[in-house]
Design a protein around this motif. Structure first.
Motif, short mmCIF file in Angstrom:
data_model
loop_
_atom_site.label_atom_id
_atom_site.label_comp_id
_atom_site.label_asym_id
_atom_site.label_seq_id
_atom_site.Cartn_x
_atom_site.Cartn_y
_atom_site.Cartn_z
N HIS A 20 51.16 48.98 35.36
CA HIS A 20 50.19 50.07 35.35
C HIS A 20 50.06 50.63 33.94
N ALA A 21 51.19 50.84 33.28
CA ALA A 21 51.16 51.34 31.90
C ALA A 21 50.46 50.36 30.97
N GLN A 22 50.76 49.06 31.14
CA GLN A 22 50.12 48.04 30.31
C GLN A 22 48.61 48.05 30.53
N LEU A 23 48.19 48.20 31.78
CA LEU A 23 46.76 48.24 32.10
C LEU A 23 46.11 49.45 31.45
N LYS A 24 46.72 50.61 31.57
CA LYS A 24 46.15 51.83 30.99
C LYS A 24 46.02 51.69 29.47
N ILE A 25 47.03 51.13 28.83
CA ILE A 25 46.99 50.95 27.37
C ILE A 25 45.87 49.99 26.99
N ARG A 26 45.79 48.88 27.71
CA ARG A 26 44.75 47.88 27.39
C ARG A 26 43.35 48.43 27.64
N LEU A 27 43.18 49.18 28.73
CA LEU A 27 41.88 49.78 29.03
C LEU A 27 41.50 50.79 27.95
N GLU A 28 42.46 51.58 27.51
CA GLU A 28 42.20 52.55 26.43
C GLU A 28 41.76 51.80 25.17
N TYR A 29 42.46 50.72 24.85
CA TYR A 29 42.12 49.92 23.68
C TYR A 29 40.70 49.36 23.78
N ASP A 30 40.32 48.90 24.97
CA ASP A 30 39.00 48.31 25.18
C ASP A 30 37.92 49.35 25.50
N GLY A 31 38.31 50.62 25.62
CA GLY A 31 37.33 51.68 25.87
C GLY A 31 36.77 51.67 27.28
N LEU A 32 37.58 51.25 28.24
CA LEU A 32 37.14 51.20 29.64
C LEU A 32 37.97 52.14 30.50
N SER A 33 37.32 52.69 31.51
CA SER A 33 38.08 53.44 32.52
C SER A 33 38.55 52.44 33.58
N GLN A 34 39.52 52.87 34.39
CA GLN A 34 39.97 52.00 35.47
C GLN A 34 38.82 51.68 36.42
N ALA A 35 38.01 52.69 36.71
CA ALA A 35 36.88 52.49 37.62
C ALA A 35 35.90 51.46 37.06
N GLU A 36 35.57 51.57 35.77
CA GLU A 36 34.65 50.60 35.16
C GLU A 36 35.23 49.20 35.22
N PHE A 37 36.51 49.08 34.92
CA PHE A 37 37.16 47.78 34.92
C PHE A 37 37.12 47.14 36.30
N PHE A 38 37.58 47.87 37.31
CA PHE A 38 37.63 47.29 38.65
C PHE A 38 36.25 47.06 39.24
N ARG A 39 35.31 47.94 38.97
CA ARG A 39 33.94 47.71 39.46
C ARG A 39 33.34 46.47 38.83
N SER A 40 33.63 46.25 37.53
CA SER A 40 33.08 45.04 36.87
C SER A 40 33.71 43.78 37.47
N LEU A 41 35.01 43.83 37.79
CA LEU A 41 35.64 42.68 38.45
C LEU A 41 35.01 42.41 39.81
N ILE A 42 34.81 43.45 40.57
CA ILE A 42 34.22 43.30 41.90
C ILE A 42 32.80 42.76 41.79
N THR A 43 32.03 43.29 40.85
CA THR A 43 30.66 42.80 40.65
C THR A 43 30.66 41.33 40.27
N GLY A 44 31.52 40.95 39.34
CA GLY A 44 31.61 39.54 38.95
C GLY A 44 31.98 38.64 40.11
N TYR A 45 32.92 39.09 40.92
CA TYR A 45 33.35 38.31 42.09
C TYR A 45 32.23 38.19 43.12
N LEU A 46 31.58 39.30 43.43
CA LEU A 46 30.51 39.28 44.43
C LEU A 46 29.30 38.48 43.96
N ASN A 47 29.04 38.50 42.66
CA ASN A 47 27.91 37.75 42.09
C ASN A 47 28.28 36.31 41.75
#
Length: 96
Positions: A20-47
């Motif tokens: 969880h800490a690694q994810l938060k650090i990486r998301l901060e580095y990439d400028g993404l929120s957890q919600a943006e990250f997971f929604r983009s994964l879900i969108t990619g999977y569904l599409n």
């Protein structure tokens, strides 16, 4: 009352504190929120995004390979025995 179409659901899962800490650090580095990250994964999977599907298929391939290795091990078939089986098949069926 909200429209049924606009209802939201929470998606929750467990993971380790470290991941969880690694994810938060990486998301901060990439400028993404957890919600943006997971929604983009879900969108990619569904599409059926090509990259997402390659990743999913790779996971299935790894599981299939592990299952095959386990099955061969249950029958006591190692790499040498497997190679011998293929040699016998090749000699028996030269047209293959």
């Amino acid at each position: 009352m909200k429209d049924k179409i606009n209802r939201t659901k929470r998606v929750i899962f467990d993971d380790t504190d470290t991941r969880h800490a690694q994810l938060k650090i990486r998301l901060e580095y990439d400028g993404l929120s957890q919600a943006e990250f997971f929604r983009s994964l879900i969108t990619g999977y569904l599409n059926k995004d090509k990259s997402m599907m390659e990743f999913i298929n790779m996971k299935y391939q790894i599981k299939d390979d592990q299952s095959a290795d386990d099955l061969l091990g249950q029958f006591g078939i190692g790499d040498d025995e497997l190679e011998n089986i293929f040699d016998v098949i090749a000699k028996s069926n030269p047209d293959l």
